[in-house]
Design a protein around this motif. Structure first.
Motif, short mmCIF file in Angstrom:
data_model
loop_
_atom_site.label_atom_id
_atom_site.label_comp_id
_atom_site.label_asym_id
_atom_site.label_seq_id
_atom_site.Cartn_x
_atom_site.Cartn_y
_atom_site.Cartn_z
N CYS A 43 0.87 -1.20 -0.19
CA CYS A 43 -0.09 0.16 -0.04
C CYS A 43 0.80 1.33 -0.16
CB CYS A 43 -1.00 0.30 1.48
SG CYS A 43 -2.53 1.57 1.12
N GLY A 94 -7.20 -4.51 1.08
CA GLY A 94 -4.93 -4.61 1.61
C GLY A 94 -4.87 -4.57 2.76
N GLY A 95 -3.54 -3.62 2.42
CA GLY A 95 -3.01 -2.78 0.84
C GLY A 95 -4.20 -1.99 0.46
N GLU A 96 -3.09 -2.28 -0.85
CA GLU A 96 -4.05 -1.09 -2.02
C GLU A 96 -4.11 -1.95 -2.94
OE1 GLU A 96 -5.81 1.73 -1.74
OE2 GLU A 96 -6.05 1.49 -3.73
N CYS A 154 -3.37 3.13 10.39
CA CYS A 154 -4.06 2.33 9.35
C CYS A 154 -3.94 1.13 10.27
CB CYS A 154 -2.91 1.70 8.48
SG CYS A 154 -2.94 0.56 7.02
N ILE A 168 0.01 4.65 0.15
CA ILE A 168 -1.39 5.56 0.49
C ILE A 168 -0.65 5.75 2.41
CG2 ILE A 168 -2.88 6.60 1.57
CD1 ILE A 168 -4.47 4.26 -0.55
N ARG A 169 -0.34 4.61 3.19
CA ARG A 169 0.59 4.90 3.82
C ARG A 169 -0.20 5.51 5.79
NH1 ARG A 169 6.22 2.95 3.67
NH2 ARG A 169 5.79 1.07 1.71
N CYS A 170 -1.98 5.27 5.53
CA CYS A 170 -2.31 6.27 6.35
C CYS A 170 -2.03 5.91 7.92
CB CYS A 170 -4.17 5.72 6.40
SG CYS A 170 -4.85 5.69 4.91
N PHE A 203 -7.91 5.96 5.27
CA PHE A 203 -8.62 5.52 6.35
C PHE A 203 -7.97 7.28 7.64
CE2 PHE A 203 -7.00 5.14 12.02
CZ PHE A 203 -8.21 4.59 11.90
N TRP A 243 1.83 -2.70 4.22
CA TRP A 243 2.22 -1.45 3.09
C TRP A 243 3.06 -1.90 2.14
CZ3 TRP A 243 3.13 2.84 7.13
CH2 TRP A 243 1.86 3.58 7.58
N GLY A 268 -8.01 2.80 -0.71
CA GLY A 268 -7.34 4.38 -0.37
C GLY A 268 -7.85 5.43 -0.64
S1 SF4 Z 1 -6.38 2.35 5.86
FE1 SF4 Z 1 -6.07 0.78 4.12
S2 SF4 Z 1 -4.79 2.72 2.18
FE2 SF4 Z 1 -4.84 3.80 4.08
S3 SF4 Z 1 -2.76 2.55 4.76
FE3 SF4 Z 1 -3.66 0.89 5.35
S4 SF4 Z 1 -4.01 -0.11 3.61
FE4 SF4 Z 1 -3.41 1.71 2.64
#
Ligand code: SF4
Length: 210
Positions: A29, A74-76, A36, A31-33, A132, A42, A105
């Motif tokens: 992923c 995911g992951g994305e 998470c 994006i790395r919110c 997220f 990731w 994400g």
């Molecule tokens: S919440 Fe989803 S989009 Fe955000 S970092 Fe985690 S896996 Fe990625």
């Protein structure tokens, strides 16, 4: 693209919508919110590669056992758009009546700016979109983690080529497993009928009048 990098496949999952889903966890992923729940996914080298046909075989086993949905989480998932497009093309050929739920994400507006993403969206029925956001986290949202995320009815939204978005309602309904334990919120009844839920072992909370 004939492989996808995945973490796991789970049959009979109630966590990604009001269905018995076969759920595929994609690895990687970008994006790395912050906050998470799956930071171990990731790394794009997390998990293991799986061939499309082998994946389809595993998913088919879940459908044969009674699962009536496919979820990609995911992951994305959109970080592997080419492989996922190949998988869903084959899945829809094999199981045209089984709905597909995608989690991402990215917002749908961001996804739609890329042609390859649009092709993938066209192969699915529901998109749970958006990152997220810790500051908008809410524990009782059921199948999403923060209030900014939306459950988008892709089937209805496609009629306007996504210029008008139709949302499913996530709120209010609770689903229980046959043993009485809580399975999760199950509000998407505009798409998923109560008798379908009962078929897969879900019973709606009678207190909600469903
Ligand atoms: S919440 Fe989803 S989009 Fe955000 S970092 Fe985690 S896996 Fe990625």
């Amino acid at each position: 693209m004939d492989t996808l990098r995945i973490s796991q496949i789970q049959h009979s999952s109630f966590a990604e919508g009001p269905r018995c889903n076969t759920t595929v966890w994609l690895a990687g992923c970008s994006i790395r919110c912050p906050g998470c729940f799956n930071p171990e996914l990731w790394n794009p080298d997390a998990g293991h590669p799986e061939g499309i046909q082998a994946l389809l075989n595993s998913i088919s086993e879940g459908i044969a056992k009674g699962d009536n949905g496919l979820a990609l989480v995911g992951g994305e998932p959109f970080d592997q758009v080419a492989g996922l497009t190949a998988l869903l093309t084959a899945f829809n050929d094999a199981f045209p009546e089984v709905p597909v739920t995608l989690y991402s994400g990215y917002s749908i507006e961001t996804l739609l700016a890329v042609d390859e993403n649009r092709t993938l969206l066209d192969l699915a029925d529901v998109l749970v979109d958006g990152p997220f956001l810790l500051e908008r986290e809410q524990e009782d949202l059921g199948y999403r983690g923060s209030r900014n995320q939306r459950v988008i009815d892709l089937v209805r939204s496609r009629a306007s080529r996504y210029t008008e978005l139709h949302l499913h309602n996530w709120d209010n309904l609770i689903a229980f497993l046959p043993d009485g334990s809580l399975a999760g919120a199950a509000p998407m009844l505009s798409m998923f009928a109560v008798d379908e839920a009962a078929e897969c072992g879900l019973h709606m909370n009678p207190k909600e009048g469903v």
